[in-house]
Design an enzyme around this catalytic site. Structure first.
Site, short mmCIF file in Angstrom:
data_model
loop_
_atom_site.label_atom_id
_atom_site.label_comp_id
_atom_site.label_asym_id
_atom_site.label_seq_id
_atom_site.Cartn_x
_atom_site.Cartn_y
_atom_site.Cartn_z
N SER A 16 0.85 -1.20 0.00
CA SER A 16 0.00 0.00 0.00
C SER A 16 0.88 1.24 0.00
O SER A 16 1.59 1.52 0.97
CB SER A 16 -0.91 0.00 1.23
OG SER A 16 -1.52 1.26 1.37
N HIS A 41 -1.14 -1.53 -3.98
CA HIS A 41 -2.48 -1.19 -3.50
C HIS A 41 -2.53 0.34 -3.37
O HIS A 41 -1.67 0.94 -2.71
CB HIS A 41 -2.69 -1.87 -2.14
CG HIS A 41 -3.99 -1.59 -1.48
ND1 HIS A 41 -5.12 -2.35 -1.69
CD2 HIS A 41 -4.35 -0.65 -0.58
CE1 HIS A 41 -6.12 -1.89 -0.95
NE2 HIS A 41 -5.68 -0.85 -0.26
N ASP A 43 -4.71 3.68 -2.36
CA ASP A 43 -5.84 4.14 -1.55
C ASP A 43 -6.30 5.51 -2.01
O ASP A 43 -5.59 6.50 -1.85
CB ASP A 43 -5.41 4.22 -0.07
CG ASP A 43 -5.23 2.85 0.53
OD1 ASP A 43 -6.17 2.04 0.44
OD2 ASP A 43 -4.15 2.58 1.08
N MET A 45 -8.99 8.48 -1.51
CA MET A 45 -9.92 9.02 -0.50
C MET A 45 -10.42 10.39 -0.97
O MET A 45 -9.65 11.18 -1.52
CB MET A 45 -9.20 9.17 0.85
CG MET A 45 -8.58 7.87 1.33
SD MET A 45 -7.85 8.03 2.97
CE MET A 45 -6.90 6.50 3.05
N HIS A 75 -8.26 0.96 -4.32
CA HIS A 75 -9.25 0.88 -3.24
C HIS A 75 -9.88 2.27 -3.11
O HIS A 75 -9.24 3.20 -2.64
CB HIS A 75 -8.51 0.45 -1.95
CG HIS A 75 -9.33 0.49 -0.72
ND1 HIS A 75 -8.78 0.43 0.54
CD2 HIS A 75 -10.68 0.55 -0.52
CE1 HIS A 75 -9.74 0.47 1.45
NE2 HIS A 75 -10.90 0.56 0.83
N MET A 77 -12.12 4.75 -1.41
CA MET A 77 -12.85 5.16 -0.22
C MET A 77 -13.53 6.48 -0.58
O MET A 77 -13.12 7.56 -0.14
CB MET A 77 -11.87 5.31 0.96
CG MET A 77 -11.45 3.95 1.49
SD MET A 77 -9.87 4.02 2.35
CE MET A 77 -8.76 3.79 0.97
N MET A 153 -11.83 -4.74 5.69
CA MET A 153 -11.02 -3.73 6.40
C MET A 153 -10.81 -4.17 7.85
O MET A 153 -11.77 -4.49 8.55
CB MET A 153 -11.73 -2.37 6.41
CG MET A 153 -11.80 -1.64 5.08
SD MET A 153 -10.22 -1.36 4.28
CE MET A 153 -9.35 -0.36 5.52
N ASP A 188 -6.93 -5.58 4.96
CA ASP A 188 -6.29 -4.26 4.85
C ASP A 188 -6.39 -3.51 6.17
O ASP A 188 -7.50 -3.18 6.61
CB ASP A 188 -6.99 -3.48 3.72
CG ASP A 188 -6.38 -2.11 3.46
OD1 ASP A 188 -5.35 -1.76 4.06
OD2 ASP A 188 -6.96 -1.39 2.61
N GLY A 190 -3.38 -2.59 9.53
CA GLY A 190 -2.69 -3.15 10.69
C GLY A 190 -2.11 -4.53 10.46
O GLY A 190 -1.83 -5.25 11.43
C1 DX5 Z 1 -6.47 2.59 5.21
C2 DX5 Z 1 -5.99 2.06 3.89
C3 DX5 Z 1 -4.89 1.06 4.01
C4 DX5 Z 1 -3.66 1.56 4.74
C5 DX5 Z 1 -3.04 0.42 5.48
O1 DX5 Z 1 -7.59 3.36 5.00
O2 DX5 Z 1 -7.04 1.42 3.20
O3 DX5 Z 1 -4.55 0.46 2.76
O4 DX5 Z 1 -2.72 2.14 3.86
O5 DX5 Z 1 -2.01 0.89 6.28
P1 DX5 Z 1 -1.28 -0.03 7.37
O6 DX5 Z 1 -0.80 -1.27 6.67
O7 DX5 Z 1 -0.20 0.83 7.88
O8 DX5 Z 1 -2.34 -0.33 8.41
ZN ZN Z 2 -6.61 0.26 1.32
#
Ligand code: DX5
Ligand code: ZN
Length: 229
Positions: A16, A41, A43, A45, A75, A77, A153, A188, A190
């Site tokens: 990511s 990946h 993200d 937003m 992804h 969001m 998630m 996805d 943590g």
């Molecule tokens: C959070 C994203 C994730 C994020 C994960 O909204 O969708 O893809 O980058 O980050 P880590 O792996 O640090 O939890």
């Molecule tokens: Zn993501």
């Protein structure tokens, strides 16, 4: 180019880029791919579905220009994913994932998931659907046969570096029971060397990692450990 419609023998590692150094993005991506990450990946937003703003089609276009063969897992969001199908396909996205929470009936003015899945395929991408931690996975069951990937998630979306929420693991088990073996089940949020084995044991086969990978001193060791989880 990676073919995610084949059943993988080991988990796929999805790097990511949210935790990459944005000033050296192509170099950072080449580095994690060179250390064994299987795909990127991305993200997206919109400041509405989640408060944060990140990146959009121009990032996809830039990655595609610099890394012609990489698989780009996008992804979204965002509140209205249906407005971005064509532009992300043209920019070079391979997989387009949208949230169940923006679909009808959860949102009366939301998008029709089945129509959106068809539009994504018609645009030449693979379709994926995503559920947030509090959302039950049952709402995804009617769509599993049409999806290339489901993303569960394991943090509240919005930023990287949060702690894994183990309460989502039963959703992976439920989805794995109902999905065909070639549907990817992605986790996805943590995911790190402490949490990855529980996610894989519950059925995840595609592991998104931002901070645990980009923040590691030895990135290859992280990728190797996730491949062997
Ligand atoms: C959070 C994203 C994730 C994020 C994960 O909204 O969708 O893809 O980058 O980050 P880590 O792996 O640090 O939890
Ligand atoms: Zn993501």
């Amino acid at each position: 180019m990676l073919d995610i419609t084949n059943q993988p023998k080991r988990p796929l590692v999805a790097a990511s880029i949210l935790s990459a150094d944005f000033g050296r993005m192509a170099e950072e991506c080449r580095d994690v791919l060179g250390r064994g990450a299987d795909l990127l990946h991305v993200d997206v937003m919109d400041g509405h579905f989640v408060p944060n703003l990140t990146m959009g089609q121009d990032m996809i276009r830039g990655l595609r220009r610099n890394l012609p063969d990489v698989f780009l897992d996008v992804h979204l969001m965002v509140e209205r994913p249906q407005e971005y199908v064509k532009s992300f396909a043209e920019a070079g996205a391979n997989l387009f994932s949208f949230h169940l929470e923006v679909c009808r009936p959860a949102r009366p003015d939301g998008v029709d998931a089945r129509e959106l899945i068809r539009a994504i395929r018609d645009a030449g991408m693979l379709p994926g659907m995503v559920v947030n931690p509090p959302t039950p996975a049952d709402g995804l069951l009617p769509f599993l046969d049409d999806l290339a990937l489901v993303l569960v998630m394991s943090v509240y979306p919005g930023r990287s570096g949060q702690s894994f929420i183990p309460d989502v693991l039963p959703k992976l088990e439920l989805l794995r029971q109902h999905a065909r073996p070639t549907m990817r089940l992605e986790i996805d949020g943590g995911v790190n060397l402490q949490t990855v084995s529980r996610a894989v044991a519950a059925g995840a086969d595609t592991l998104v990692t931002a901070s645990a990978l980009f923040g590691a001193r030895d990135r290859k060791a992280v990728v190797d450990a996730m491949h062997n989880a």
